[in-house]
Scaffold this motif. Structure first.
Motif, PDB file in Angstrom:
ATOM      1  N   PHE A  32       8.613  -3.878   1.659  1.00  0.00           N
ATOM      2  CA  PHE A  32       8.159  -2.621   2.241  1.00  0.00           C
ATOM      3  C   PHE A  32       7.251  -1.887   1.256  1.00  0.00           C
ATOM      4  N   GLY A  33       6.108  -1.458   1.757  1.00  0.00           N
ATOM      5  CA  GLY A  33       5.144  -0.732   0.944  1.00  0.00           C
ATOM      6  C   GLY A  33       4.046  -1.583   0.351  1.00  0.00           C
ATOM      7  N   THR A  34       4.142  -2.922   0.472  1.00  0.00           N
ATOM      8  CA  THR A  34       3.111  -3.775  -0.124  1.00  0.00           C
ATOM      9  C   THR A  34       1.961  -4.065   0.832  1.00  0.00           C
ATOM     10  N   VAL A  35       2.156  -3.842   2.124  1.00  0.00           N
ATOM     11  CA  VAL A  35       1.079  -4.002   3.093  1.00  0.00           C
ATOM     12  C   VAL A  35       0.367  -2.661   3.203  1.00  0.00           C
ATOM     13  N   ASN A  36      -0.938  -2.676   3.048  1.00  0.00           N
ATOM     14  CA  ASN A  36      -1.710  -1.445   3.184  1.00  0.00           C
ATOM     15  C   ASN A  36      -1.936  -1.172   4.673  1.00  0.00           C
ATOM     16  N   VAL A  37      -1.403  -0.062   5.158  1.00  0.00           N
ATOM     17  CA  VAL A  37      -1.519   0.310   6.562  1.00  0.00           C
ATOM     18  C   VAL A  37      -2.380   1.569   6.644  1.00  0.00           C
ATOM     19  N   GLU A  38      -3.638   1.393   7.004  1.00  0.00           N
ATOM     20  CA  GLU A  38      -4.546   2.528   7.148  1.00  0.00           C
ATOM     21  C   GLU A  38      -4.465   3.057   8.578  1.00  0.00           C
ATOM     22  N   GLY A  39      -4.405   4.369   8.711  1.00  0.00           N
ATOM     23  CA  GLY A  39      -4.363   4.969  10.035  1.00  0.00           C
ATOM     24  C   GLY A  39      -2.970   5.185  10.581  1.00  0.00           C
ATOM     25  N   HIS A  40      -1.964   5.027   9.731  1.00  0.00           N
ATOM     26  CA  HIS A  40      -0.577   5.241  10.143  1.00  0.00           C
ATOM     27  C   HIS A  40      -0.084   6.496   9.436  1.00  0.00           C
ATOM     28  N   PRO A  41       0.467   7.451  10.080  1.00  0.00           N
ATOM     29  CA  PRO A  41       0.977   7.452  11.447  1.00  0.00           C
ATOM     30  C   PRO A  41       0.035   8.050  12.495  1.00  0.00           C
ATOM     31  N   GLU A  42      -1.114   8.562  12.079  1.00  0.00           N
ATOM     32  CA  GLU A  42      -1.959   9.282  13.047  1.00  0.00           C
ATOM     33  C   GLU A  42      -2.537   8.417  14.166  1.00  0.00           C
ATOM     34  N   HIS A  43      -2.600   7.101  13.987  1.00  0.00           N
ATOM     35  CA  HIS A  43      -3.153   6.232  15.024  1.00  0.00           C
ATOM     36  C   HIS A  43      -2.142   5.209  15.536  1.00  0.00           C
ATOM     37  N   THR A  44      -0.866   5.507  15.349  1.00  0.00           N
ATOM     38  CA  THR A  44       0.170   4.596  15.814  1.00  0.00           C
ATOM     39  C   THR A  44       1.147   5.311  16.744  1.00  0.00           C
ATOM     40  N   ARG A  58       2.782   0.262  17.183  1.00  0.00           N
ATOM     41  CA  ARG A  58       1.630  -0.297  17.888  1.00  0.00           C
ATOM     42  C   ARG A  58       0.467   0.641  17.706  1.00  0.00           C
ATOM     43  N   CYS A  59      -0.722   0.118  17.913  1.00  0.00           N
ATOM     44  CA  CYS A  59      -1.926   0.935  17.856  1.00  0.00           C
ATOM     45  C   CYS A  59      -1.903   1.900  19.040  1.00  0.00           C
ATOM     46  N   ALA A  60      -2.100   3.177  18.770  1.00  0.00           N
ATOM     47  CA  ALA A  60      -2.072   4.186  19.830  1.00  0.00           C
ATOM     48  C   ALA A  60      -3.299   4.102  20.730  1.00  0.00           C
ATOM     49  N   HIS A  61      -4.312   3.361  20.315  1.00  0.00           N
ATOM     50  CA  HIS A  61      -5.548   3.259  21.096  1.00  0.00           C
ATOM     51  C   HIS A  61      -5.576   2.020  21.985  1.00  0.00           C
ATOM     52  N   CYS A  62      -5.277   0.849  21.411  1.00  0.00           N
ATOM     53  CA  CYS A  62      -5.368  -0.392  22.197  1.00  0.00           C
ATOM     54  C   CYS A  62      -4.009  -0.903  22.653  1.00  0.00           C
ATOM     55  N   GLY A  63      -2.932  -0.420  22.055  1.00  0.00           N
ATOM     56  CA  GLY A  63      -1.587  -0.817  22.468  1.00  0.00           C
ATOM     57  C   GLY A  63      -1.048  -2.062  21.790  1.00  0.00           C
ATOM     58  N   THR A  66       1.603  -3.955  16.053  1.00  0.00           N
ATOM     59  CA  THR A  66       1.063  -4.278  14.738  1.00  0.00           C
ATOM     60  C   THR A  66       2.111  -4.670  13.709  1.00  0.00           C
ATOM     61  N   HIS A  67       3.201  -3.901  13.659  1.00  0.00           N
ATOM     62  CA  HIS A  67       4.213  -4.174  12.639  1.00  0.00           C
ATOM     63  C   HIS A  67       5.488  -3.407  12.951  1.00  0.00           C
ATOM     64  N   TRP A  68       6.522  -3.722  12.185  1.00  0.00           N
ATOM     65  CA  TRP A  68       7.753  -2.934  12.242  1.00  0.00           C
ATOM     66  C   TRP A  68       8.112  -2.561  10.822  1.00  0.00           C
ATOM     67  N   GLU A  69       8.873  -1.475  10.712  1.00  0.00           N
ATOM     68  CA  GLU A  69       9.283  -1.001   9.402  1.00  0.00           C
ATOM     69  C   GLU A  69      10.646  -0.326   9.503  1.00  0.00           C
TER      70      GLU A  69
END
Length: 109
Positions: A32-44, A58-63, A66-69
């Motif tokens: 946890f924390g080693t994957v760079n997640v850009e746009g989270h949480p504002e776009h998820t 999931r992506c809030a735009h395309c659905g 993407t990942h779980w945490e």
């Protein structure tokens, strides 16, 4: 939203539980924390179910899932990344194991 993996995975899991079956995810696990997640949480958008220890994102735009945490990460926690969101060539060198999350909670291979 963009996910950047710290390294290419060698193994992944395809699970048949109710949510994984619907998502069709192939999951690679990282600390946890080693994957760079850009746009989270504002776009998820998140979905929390079951024992309420994980959030599925999931992506809030395309659905696309993407990942779980973990909801409350502890030392040694990990998250899963859906490899189906990456170039298909990434999966060519990955051993994908089948996991029976619907019934026996064991690997099927």
């Amino acid at each position: 939203m963009r996910l950047t993996l710290p390294f290419a995975p060698e193994k992944a899991t395809k699970c048949n539980c109710s949510i994984c079956r619907r998502i069709g995810g192939v999951w690679a696990y990282y600390e946890f924390g080693t994957v760079n997640v850009e746009g989270h949480p504002e776009h998820t958008a998140e979905y929390i179910w079951g024992d309420k220890t994980l959030r599925n994102l999931r992506c809030a735009h395309c659905g696309c899932s993407t990942h779980w945490e973990p909801l409350e990460p502890e030392a040694g926690a990990r998250h899963g990344v859906n490899l189906n969101n990456f170039d298909p060539r990434l999966l060519e060198g990955v051993q994908v194991r089948r996991f029976d999350g619907a019934d026996s909670w064991t690997y099927l291979d």
